[in-house]
Design an enzyme around this catalytic site. Structure first.
Site, PDB file in Angstrom:
ATOM      1  N   HIS A 190      -8.719   7.996   2.358  1.00  0.00           N
ATOM      2  CA  HIS A 190      -8.127   9.335   2.321  1.00  0.00           C
ATOM      3  C   HIS A 190      -9.154  10.379   1.948  1.00  0.00           C
ATOM      4  O   HIS A 190     -10.115  10.091   1.237  1.00  0.00           O
ATOM      5  CB  HIS A 190      -6.928   9.392   1.355  1.00  0.00           C
ATOM      6  CG  HIS A 190      -7.225   8.920  -0.038  1.00  0.00           C
ATOM      7  ND1 HIS A 190      -7.267   7.584  -0.383  1.00  0.00           N
ATOM      8  CD2 HIS A 190      -7.501   9.597  -1.177  1.00  0.00           C
ATOM      9  CE1 HIS A 190      -7.547   7.475  -1.673  1.00  0.00           C
ATOM     10  NE2 HIS A 190      -7.716   8.681  -2.180  1.00  0.00           N
ATOM     11  N   GLY A 213     -13.961   5.594  -8.721  1.00  0.00           N
ATOM     12  CA  GLY A 213     -12.685   5.991  -9.320  1.00  0.00           C
ATOM     13  C   GLY A 213     -11.533   5.939  -8.331  1.00  0.00           C
ATOM     14  O   GLY A 213     -10.439   6.420  -8.634  1.00  0.00           O
ATOM     15  N   ASN A 266     -13.053   9.333  -2.342  1.00  0.00           N
ATOM     16  CA  ASN A 266     -13.519   8.279  -3.237  1.00  0.00           C
ATOM     17  C   ASN A 266     -13.587   6.972  -2.456  1.00  0.00           C
ATOM     18  O   ASN A 266     -12.652   6.627  -1.729  1.00  0.00           O
ATOM     19  CB  ASN A 266     -12.574   8.142  -4.432  1.00  0.00           C
ATOM     20  CG  ASN A 266     -12.624   9.367  -5.320  1.00  0.00           C
ATOM     21  OD1 ASN A 266     -13.694   9.913  -5.575  1.00  0.00           O
ATOM     22  ND2 ASN A 266     -11.463   9.821  -5.775  1.00  0.00           N
ATOM     23  N   HIS A 307      -9.432  14.084   0.084  1.00  0.00           N
ATOM     24  CA  HIS A 307      -8.765  15.090  -0.746  1.00  0.00           C
ATOM     25  C   HIS A 307      -9.246  16.474  -0.302  1.00  0.00           C
ATOM     26  O   HIS A 307     -10.452  16.729  -0.308  1.00  0.00           O
ATOM     27  CB  HIS A 307      -9.177  14.951  -2.223  1.00  0.00           C
ATOM     28  CG  HIS A 307      -8.785  13.672  -2.889  1.00  0.00           C
ATOM     29  ND1 HIS A 307      -7.739  13.597  -3.792  1.00  0.00           N
ATOM     30  CD2 HIS A 307      -9.308  12.421  -2.823  1.00  0.00           C
ATOM     31  CE1 HIS A 307      -7.653  12.348  -4.261  1.00  0.00           C
ATOM     32  NE2 HIS A 307      -8.585  11.621  -3.691  1.00  0.00           N
ATOM     33  N   CYS A 346       0.850  -1.198   0.000  1.00  0.00           N
ATOM     34  CA  CYS A 346       0.000   0.000   0.000  1.00  0.00           C
ATOM     35  C   CYS A 346       0.887   1.250   0.000  1.00  0.00           C
ATOM     36  O   CYS A 346       1.692   1.456   0.908  1.00  0.00           O
ATOM     37  CB  CYS A 346      -0.924   0.014   1.208  1.00  0.00           C
ATOM     38  SG  CYS A 346      -1.812   1.578   1.398  1.00  0.00           S
TER      39      CYS A 346
HETATM   40  P1  5GP Z   1      -8.053   8.304  -5.372  1.00  0.00           P
HETATM   41  O1  5GP Z   1      -8.500   8.251  -6.802  1.00  0.00           O
HETATM   42  O2  5GP Z   1      -7.661   6.937  -4.843  1.00  0.00           O
HETATM   43  O3  5GP Z   1      -9.046   8.999  -4.490  1.00  0.00           O
HETATM   44  O4  5GP Z   1      -6.793   9.235  -5.374  1.00  0.00           O
HETATM   45  C1  5GP Z   1      -5.498   8.838  -5.039  1.00  0.00           C
HETATM   46  C2  5GP Z   1      -4.621  10.062  -5.094  1.00  0.00           C
HETATM   47  O5  5GP Z   1      -3.359   9.703  -4.595  1.00  0.00           O
HETATM   48  C3  5GP Z   1      -4.418  10.639  -6.488  1.00  0.00           C
HETATM   49  O6  5GP Z   1      -4.845  12.008  -6.509  1.00  0.00           O
HETATM   50  C4  5GP Z   1      -2.917  10.507  -6.733  1.00  0.00           C
HETATM   51  O7  5GP Z   1      -2.357  11.592  -7.434  1.00  0.00           O
HETATM   52  C5  5GP Z   1      -2.368  10.392  -5.315  1.00  0.00           C
HETATM   53  N1  5GP Z   1      -1.145   9.600  -5.202  1.00  0.00           N
HETATM   54  C6  5GP Z   1      -0.948   8.351  -5.721  1.00  0.00           C
HETATM   55  N2  5GP Z   1       0.291   7.907  -5.411  1.00  0.00           N
HETATM   56  C7  5GP Z   1       0.881   8.898  -4.672  1.00  0.00           C
HETATM   57  C8  5GP Z   1       2.166   9.020  -4.055  1.00  0.00           C
HETATM   58  O8  5GP Z   1       3.015   8.138  -4.113  1.00  0.00           O
HETATM   59  N3  5GP Z   1       2.416  10.172  -3.390  1.00  0.00           N
HETATM   60  C9  5GP Z   1       1.484  11.181  -3.290  1.00  0.00           C
HETATM   61  N4  5GP Z   1       1.857  12.276  -2.615  1.00  0.00           N
HETATM   62  N5  5GP Z   1       0.267  11.088  -3.854  1.00  0.00           N
HETATM   63  C10 5GP Z   1      -0.043   9.958  -4.539  1.00  0.00           C
HETATM   64 ZN    ZN Z   2      -2.431   1.465   3.574  1.00  0.00          ZN
END
Ligand code: 5GP
Ligand code: ZN
Length: 115
Positions: A100, A93, A87, A102, A4
């Site tokens: 998390h 998506g 999400n 955003h 993860c």
């Molecule tokens: P999700 O679509 O799962 O809500 O968004 C995941 C978010 O995590 C995306 O906006 C993506 O840019 C961010 N993200 C993915 N991998 C990394 C990482 O290694 N470091 C950081 N800082 N953000 C990440």
């Molecule tokens: Zn985790």
């Protein structure tokens, strides 16, 4: 949890631009920002998404939301406002399966619908 990416950020196995950390919560800049200010707020505990939270996570969820408010204020978004998105599941998506929030903000102008 093994594999993860957000657990790796929690354990500092991969770098992140952190803006907040305590024993239960970490916040850091999104690597691919979709807004001038784009911060992710996560629990240290690995929960895939909100649907995986149980009754024992109620206090943690409250702390997470309160920390969102404080982290947004710390990023200068208190007055201007911000979007808060989480999400949950493939159908939304979601790409990283570690719960998390955003925080998105920092746009200079109000959207057109907001006159
Ligand atoms: P999700 O679509 O799962 O809500 O968004 C995941 C978010 O995590 C995306 O906006 C993506 O840019 C961010 N993200 C993915 N991998 C990394 C990482 O290694 N470091 C950081 N800082 N953000 C990440
Ligand atoms: Zn985790």
């Amino acid at each position: 949890m093994n594999g993860c990416v957000f657990c790796k950020i929690v354990k500092k196995e991969i770098p992140a631009k952190e803006v907040y950390r305590d024993g239960e919560i970490v916040a850091f800049r999104d690597i691919n920002p979709k807004a001038p200010v784009h911060i992710l707020v996560i629990p240290v505990k690995h929960l895939e998404d909100l649907s995986k939270a149980g009754p024992k996570d109620r206090e943690l969820l409250g702390k997470l939301l309160y920390s969102v408010k404080e982290i947004a204020a710390g990023a200068g978004l208190e007055k201007s406002g911000y979007k808060l998105i989480s999400n949950n599941g493939i159908g939304s998506g979601q790409l990283v399966f570690h719960l998390h929030f955003h925080i998105l903000g920092g746009w200079q102008k109000k959207p057109e619908w907001q006159v």
